[in-house]
Design a protein around this motif. Structure first.
Motif, short mmCIF file in Angstrom:
data_model
loop_
_atom_site.label_atom_id
_atom_site.label_comp_id
_atom_site.label_asym_id
_atom_site.label_seq_id
_atom_site.Cartn_x
_atom_site.Cartn_y
_atom_site.Cartn_z
N LEU A 1 -27.75 37.62 114.52
CA LEU A 1 -28.35 37.16 113.26
C LEU A 1 -29.58 36.30 113.54
O LEU A 1 -30.59 36.41 112.85
CB LEU A 1 -27.32 36.39 112.44
N GLU A 2 -29.49 35.45 114.58
CA GLU A 2 -30.63 34.58 114.91
C GLU A 2 -31.87 35.41 115.27
O GLU A 2 -32.98 35.11 114.83
CB GLU A 2 -30.27 33.64 116.06
N VAL A 3 -31.69 36.45 116.04
CA VAL A 3 -32.81 37.31 116.43
C VAL A 3 -33.35 38.04 115.20
O VAL A 3 -34.57 38.14 115.01
CB VAL A 3 -32.37 38.31 117.52
N GLU A 4 -32.46 38.52 114.36
CA GLU A 4 -32.90 39.20 113.14
C GLU A 4 -33.70 38.25 112.24
O GLU A 4 -34.70 38.63 111.65
CB GLU A 4 -31.70 39.76 112.38
N GLU B 1 -31.97 40.92 100.14
CA GLU B 1 -32.13 42.38 100.14
C GLU B 1 -31.52 43.02 101.38
O GLU B 1 -30.84 44.03 101.30
CB GLU B 1 -33.62 42.73 100.04
N ASN B 2 -31.77 42.42 102.53
CA ASN B 2 -31.30 43.00 103.80
C ASN B 2 -29.80 42.91 103.98
O ASN B 2 -29.20 43.78 104.60
CB ASN B 2 -32.00 42.34 104.99
N TYR B 3 -29.19 41.85 103.47
CA TYR B 3 -27.77 41.63 103.72
C TYR B 3 -26.90 41.80 102.47
O TYR B 3 -25.68 41.63 102.55
CB TYR B 3 -27.54 40.24 104.33
N GLY B 4 -27.51 42.11 101.35
CA GLY B 4 -26.75 42.35 100.13
C GLY B 4 -25.97 41.14 99.64
O GLY B 4 -24.84 41.27 99.17
N ILE B 5 -26.58 39.97 99.77
CA ILE B 5 -25.93 38.74 99.31
C ILE B 5 -26.79 38.10 98.23
O ILE B 5 -27.96 38.47 98.05
CB ILE B 5 -25.71 37.73 100.46
N SER C 1 -25.00 32.85 108.22
CA SER C 1 -23.80 33.40 108.84
C SER C 1 -22.59 33.16 107.96
O SER C 1 -21.75 34.04 107.78
CB SER C 1 -23.59 32.76 110.21
N GLU C 2 -22.53 31.98 107.38
CA GLU C 2 -21.42 31.66 106.47
C GLU C 2 -21.49 32.50 105.20
O GLU C 2 -20.48 32.98 104.69
CB GLU C 2 -21.46 30.17 106.11
N LYS C 3 -22.72 32.71 104.69
CA LYS C 3 -22.89 33.50 103.47
C LYS C 3 -22.55 34.98 103.69
O LYS C 3 -21.95 35.63 102.85
CB LYS C 3 -24.34 33.41 102.96
N ILE C 4 -22.97 35.50 104.84
CA ILE C 4 -22.77 36.92 105.12
C ILE C 4 -21.31 37.20 105.47
O ILE C 4 -20.77 38.24 105.13
CB ILE C 4 -23.71 37.36 106.26
N GLY C 5 -20.71 36.21 106.12
CA GLY C 5 -19.29 36.35 106.44
C GLY C 5 -18.99 37.01 107.71
O GLY C 5 -19.37 37.79 108.38
#
Length: 81
Positions: free
Chosen positions: A3-6, A50-54, A77-81
């Protein structure tokens, strides 16, 4: 890809920065990068949604979230789960 790299790639592309490969979790972003202003925050949040659907609510966003790349990564990270 982590996620950090993204996030680094997303920030680099959205702010049209030259190089972010040296960025780490402790890299300060808000207040340290001139391009990272309130419009950049909106742009990054929109792209993340948009990218993670959150959905990120306005009251979830604070200066602390955007303090460093690590704090932003932890929040998402917490939001995406």
């Amino acid at each position: 890809m982590s996620l950090e790299v993204e996030l680094k790639e997303l920030i680099q592309e959205s702010l049209q920065l030259d190089e972010v490969t040296e960025w780490g979790a402790d890299t300060e972003i808000l207040g340290a990068i001139p391009e990272f202003d309130s419009m950049a925050i909106v742009t990054v949040l929109t792209l993340v949604e948009e990218n993670y659907g959150i959905v990120i609510e306005d009251d979830e966003v604070s200066a602390e979230v955007f303090e460093t790349l690590g704090s932003l990564t932890a929040f998402l990270s917490e939001k995406i789960g």
